[in-house]
Design an enzyme around this catalytic site. Structure first.
Site, PDB file in Angstrom:
ATOM      1  N   GLU A   1      -5.386   2.559   6.401  1.00  0.00           N
ATOM      2  CA  GLU A   1      -5.064   2.469   4.966  1.00  0.00           C
ATOM      3  C   GLU A   1      -5.732   3.645   4.254  1.00  0.00           C
ATOM      4  O   GLU A   1      -5.220   4.177   3.272  1.00  0.00           O
ATOM      5  CB  GLU A   1      -5.590   1.141   4.422  1.00  0.00           C
ATOM      6  CG  GLU A   1      -5.350   0.970   2.937  1.00  0.00           C
ATOM      7  CD  GLU A   1      -5.703  -0.421   2.435  1.00  0.00           C
ATOM      8  OE1 GLU A   1      -5.486  -1.421   3.163  1.00  0.00           O
ATOM      9  OE2 GLU A   1      -6.206  -0.510   1.300  1.00  0.00           O
TER      10      GLU A   1
ATOM     11  N   SER B   1     -11.097  -1.737   3.093  1.00  0.00           N
ATOM     12  CA  SER B   1     -10.415  -2.032   4.364  1.00  0.00           C
ATOM     13  C   SER B   1      -9.940  -0.712   4.960  1.00  0.00           C
ATOM     14  O   SER B   1      -9.210   0.032   4.315  1.00  0.00           O
ATOM     15  CB  SER B   1      -9.195  -2.922   4.128  1.00  0.00           C
ATOM     16  OG  SER B   1      -9.603  -4.154   3.614  1.00  0.00           O
TER      17      SER B   1
ATOM     18  N   ARG C   1       0.826  -1.226   0.000  1.00  0.00           N
ATOM     19  CA  ARG C   1       0.000   0.000   0.000  1.00  0.00           C
ATOM     20  C   ARG C   1       0.857   1.273   0.000  1.00  0.00           C
ATOM     21  O   ARG C   1       0.479   2.278   0.613  1.00  0.00           O
ATOM     22  CB  ARG C   1      -0.974   0.013   1.188  1.00  0.00           C
ATOM     23  CG  ARG C   1      -1.943  -1.136   1.211  1.00  0.00           C
ATOM     24  CD  ARG C   1      -2.862  -1.189  -0.013  1.00  0.00           C
ATOM     25  NE  ARG C   1      -3.613  -2.428  -0.026  1.00  0.00           N
ATOM     26  CZ  ARG C   1      -3.213  -3.531  -0.673  1.00  0.00           C
ATOM     27  NH1 ARG C   1      -2.105  -3.548  -1.393  1.00  0.00           N
ATOM     28  NH2 ARG C   1      -3.930  -4.627  -0.634  1.00  0.00           N
TER      29      ARG C   1
END
Ligand SMILES: Cc1cc2nc3c(=O)[nH]c(=O)nc-3n(C[C@H](O)[C@H](O)[C@H](O)COP(=O)(O)OP(=O)(O)OC[C@H]3O[C@@H](n4cnc5c(N)ncnc54)[C@H](O)[C@@H]3O)c2cc1C
Length: 285
Positions: free
Chosen positions: A279, A209, A159
């Site tokens: 995230e 998420s 990420r």
């Protein structure tokens, strides 16, 4: 197109967020480059927007210019290489790849973002990620120059990427796939979408998420074990279907969402000594 005081709730999958002072939708790559250069020259804060599917904008909104790349959605195919503009949706690229019998992009078909946002995040799912297929990107670099960077030089990690750490703006990306069978690709995409529908609370608005996977753990499991499934503030809550998702069950404010995120971080840390890292990206806080 230029809009003033544009509500960001209209441009984020969470469906929350106050107004952006200026919301620019460039018609072409050249216009996008000119907009970013103008902001930099004038010292005006700017933010490049894809589909807003990984974004929590504050209720106060953003004091600056949003550069929304939604119209840069061109896709061209040469052999097994798909060259797409940064605003092309991952779903449309996956669909084109499937039609042409090119495999390797099935993982991205159900991710509701753009190619630019996916490069920035090194988006991934089901054992695939952008790093596996990305060959190169055209970017606006720190000096305002447009140049091509090989994927190997983008430091694509979990990420994260140099696009994120160096503040690069993706204009185009080249995705290299392999010849495959359309029917098999279609079947795999269907299967992955089915798994998503089964596991994820897609009936509610969210940004996917909420937290990164902490080393050695799963965020959703920690949150569930902390007894936080269903924990709610206003219209935001920890999904009862998948604890890794904070969802907007209707009428949530950005502050509600942020409050749920903070409480989950604190409570999981208190109980298990693990600090969850979001995230989701925050803008305007
Ligand atoms: C239901 C749901 C499921 C999801 N599932 C997944 C999943 O399986 N895997 C996964 O990885 N993610 C998933 N996500 C999160 C999200 O879709 C991805 O992170 C996606 O890559 C974000 O793309 P975007 O275009 O929406 O980016 P945005 O949310 O618009 O922006 C995210 C960041 O990228 C930057 N950015 C966007 N475009 C550019 C550009 N052209 N140049 C430079 N920076 C840019 C923005 O400035 C921002 O910092 C999911 C989200 C939802 C709502």
């Amino acid at each position: 197109m230029i809009l003033l005081d544009e509500p960001m709730r209209k441009h984020t999958t969470f469906g929350v967020g106050g107004p952006a002072d200026v919301f620019v939708v460039p018609d072409s790559v050249d216009e996008a480059v000119a907009t970013v250069r103008a902001c930099r020259k004038l010292g005006v804060p700017y933010f490049v927007l894809g589909k807003g599917s990984n974004l929590l904008v504050s209720d106060e909104g953003f004091r600056g210019v949003i550069v929304a790349l939604e119209k840069l959605n061109g896709i061209e195919v040469v052999g097994a290489t798909i060259e797409c503009e940064a605003g092309a949706s991952l779903g449309s690229v996956a669909e084109r790849a499937c039609e042409l019998g090119l495999c390797g992009f099935e993982f991205a078909g159900g991710i509701p973002g753009t190619v630019g946002g996916a490069c920035f995040m090194n988006a991934g799912a089901y054992d695939g990620c952008m790093a596996d297929v990305l060959r190169s990107v055209d970017v606006i670099d720190a000096d305002g120059e447009v140049r091509t960077i090989d994927a190997d030089d983008l430091a694509l990690g979990y990420r994260t990427s140099r696009i994120r750490t160096d503040g690069l703006v993706v204009l185009r990306a080249r995705i290299e796939l392999a010849p495959g069978d359309s029917q098999e690709i279609r079947a795999k995409m269907r299967e992955l979408n089915h798994r998503r529908k089964e596991k994820q609370p897609l009936e509610y608005r969210s940004a996917g998420s909420t937290f990164k996977r902490p080393e050695g753990h799963f965020a959703g499991k920690l949150i569930m074990d902390a007894g936080l499934k269903g924990y709610a503030v206003g219209g935001a809550c920890v999904s009862t279907k998948h604890a890794g998702f904070v969802v907007n069950t209707g009428g949530a404010t950005a502050t509600d969402v942020r409050s749920v995120i903070s409480h989950v971080q604190d409570e999981v840390e208190r109980q298990f000594g693990v600090r969850l890292e979001p995230e989701v990206r925050f803008l305007g806080w």
